[in-house]
Enzyme design. Structure first.
Site, PDB file in Angstrom:
ATOM      1  N   TYR A 101     -64.114   4.509  -3.095  1.00  0.00           N
ATOM      2  CA  TYR A 101     -62.941   3.706  -2.715  1.00  0.00           C
ATOM      3  C   TYR A 101     -61.966   4.570  -1.932  1.00  0.00           C
ATOM      4  O   TYR A 101     -61.695   5.721  -2.301  1.00  0.00           O
ATOM      5  CB  TYR A 101     -62.255   3.176  -3.985  1.00  0.00           C
ATOM      6  CG  TYR A 101     -60.962   2.435  -3.698  1.00  0.00           C
ATOM      7  CD1 TYR A 101     -60.946   1.042  -3.640  1.00  0.00           C
ATOM      8  CD2 TYR A 101     -59.772   3.127  -3.460  1.00  0.00           C
ATOM      9  CE1 TYR A 101     -59.775   0.359  -3.357  1.00  0.00           C
ATOM     10  CE2 TYR A 101     -58.597   2.451  -3.165  1.00  0.00           C
ATOM     11  CZ  TYR A 101     -58.609   1.066  -3.116  1.00  0.00           C
ATOM     12  OH  TYR A 101     -57.457   0.396  -2.823  1.00  0.00           O
ATOM     13  N   GLU A 192     -57.792  -0.746   3.584  1.00  0.00           N
ATOM     14  CA  GLU A 192     -58.643  -0.398   2.440  1.00  0.00           C
ATOM     15  C   GLU A 192     -60.122  -0.478   2.798  1.00  0.00           C
ATOM     16  O   GLU A 192     -60.550  -1.415   3.456  1.00  0.00           O
ATOM     17  CB  GLU A 192     -58.338  -1.383   1.292  1.00  0.00           C
ATOM     18  CG  GLU A 192     -59.119  -1.121   0.024  1.00  0.00           C
ATOM     19  CD  GLU A 192     -58.901  -2.225  -1.017  1.00  0.00           C
ATOM     20  OE1 GLU A 192     -58.122  -2.012  -1.958  1.00  0.00           O
ATOM     21  OE2 GLU A 192     -59.507  -3.310  -0.873  1.00  0.00           O
TER      22      GLU A 192
END
Ligand code: GDP
Ligand code: MN
Length: 383
Positions: A101, A192
């Site tokens: 992530y 993101e």
């Protein structure tokens, strides 16, 4: 404004972030050509802006053309959580070793950017934070000094502590530079990559994208703004018009349209309407120094709203010129041909000229706004 995954991935490519090979399609007939190009297995991904898309069935791995067609057809017809996609992304499926992530967002309390990196990607950051907070690396960046080498080294060092190899940690941390650049260039609130896949080959590849651009900066990105006219996403049509012409608009549930200049006067006008027993249908502030064009579009917006029975326009001209406002009002009425009672109060800069224009068109403006508000409310009662 949130970008679709495929739009975000176009941005990623431009900034040197690797994404899987993919084809964007808008109907099931296009599946065969897409599969011919990228091969099998493939991933079929509905382009919808709903959270938990994968879990809700919006992302499917397919192993044959028939399956690809079936899944695509189903997604176009049924949608994901009730939202039907206009587009579907078909991508080459990649063998994932580990899901990571990486994101950048704004820490409003600290007034700085914050980079978040984790070795536990694939699930939402909130879920990682709840289950394994120690697996999240956080690095704040002062916007005045910007991203520096030591930020990158710090992310890399912490990722190694979480078990990534030197090489992967170092490459992953350097991707933060690309995200930082996107964040600044797009005036984004969030950029993101989740998951950032580590492949068996060692490659790092962005399997998903999430970019949110600050709505208040949209005027600096005409291309993005343009794409809203094709696909409004979560904006209402009225909000898009308001943004395009630069006025502030909030829809309410009454029947008296309110237009004024300046947020304070607009609110005071709404209060007056309420005071005399009426219900405002909106808050519409044309802002300071509004042009004829902006006024025209504002009035047109309310004229075309069938719920609005009467429009009260309250102008206190300072940098706003009454003649510009008057011409804008006349233009709107002439262009739409919609006849609706207009109650206008107009004083200040170029008042004489403005009043003259209105009178020439058979309108009688008020000097006193309380009287105007009283009149507007009376009209809604059929008086
Ligand atoms: P989201 O649910 O909207 O966040 O959708 P994502 O694009 O993040 O995809 C959800 C999940 O699908 C990912 O976390 C992966 O586990 C899986 N996935 C997506 N693309 C691929 C792929 O190319 N190969 C494999 N094996 N899995 C994938
Ligand atoms: Mn995702």
């Amino acid at each position: 404004m949130r970008l679709y995954e495929y739009e975000g991935k176009e941005v990623f490519k431009k900034y040197g972030i690797v994404v899987p090979e993919g084809v964007i399609i808008s109907s099931t007939d296009m599946v065969k050509e897409a599969i011919d190009k990228i091969g099998l297995p493939a991933v079929v991904k509905a382009q919808v802006l709903v959270g938990g898309r994968g879990k809700a069935g919006g992302v499917k791995i397919v192993n044959s053309l028939e399956e690809a067609i079936e899944v695509t057809d189903h997604l176009f017809r049924e949608g994901v959580k009730g939202v039907r996609p206009r587009k579907i992304l078909i991508e080459k499926a990649v063998p994932i070793e580990k899901e990571l992530y990486l994101s950048i967002t704004i820490d409003r309390a600290k007034r700085e950017y914050i980079i978040l990196a984790s070795t536990e990607g694939g699930v939402d950051i909130e879920e990682i934070a709840a289950k394994k907070p120690e697996a999240i690396v956080k690095v704040g960046i002062n916007p005045l000094t910007g991203l520096q080498g030591y930020h990158i080294r710090s992310i890399s060092y912490k990722l190694k502590e979480l078990g990534l190899s030197d090489d992967v940690a170092s490459r992953m941390s350097r991707l933060a530079k690309n995200l930082y650049k996107i964040m600044l260039d797009l005036d984004a609130d969030l950029v993101e990559i989740n998951p950032l896949a580590l492949l068996k080959t060692g490659e790092l590849i962005a399997l998903d994208s999430k970019i949110i651009v600050d709505d208040n900066a949209l005027f600096r990105h005409p291309d993005l703004f343009e794409s809203l006219s094709e696909d409004p996403r979560d904006f209402t049509e009225s909000e898009i018009i308001a943004r395009k012409y630069g006025f502030s608009y909030v829809e309410l549930d009454g029947d008296v349209g309110v237009i004024a200049n300046g947020a304070g006067l607009t609110m005071a006008t709404m209060d007056m309407i309420a005071h005399f027993g009426g219900k405002p249908a909106c808050f519409l502030d044309i802002g300071g120094g509004a042009s004829r064009e902006r006024v025209k579009e504002a009035v047109k917006l309310l004229l075309s709203n069938p719920r609005i029975k009467v429009i009260m326009i309250n102008i206190y001209g300072g940098i706003t010129r009454c003649d510009e406002v008057a011409m804008g009002i006349i233009d709107a009425v002439t262009e739409t041909g919609i006849r609706k009672p207009l109650v206008i109060r107009m004083v200040g800069t170029k008042e004489e000229e403005g009043v003259k224009i209105l009178k020439e068109h058979g309108m009688e403006p008020y000097m006193n706004d309380e009287e105007a508000a009283k009149r507007a409310v009376a009209i809604t009662r059929g008086e």
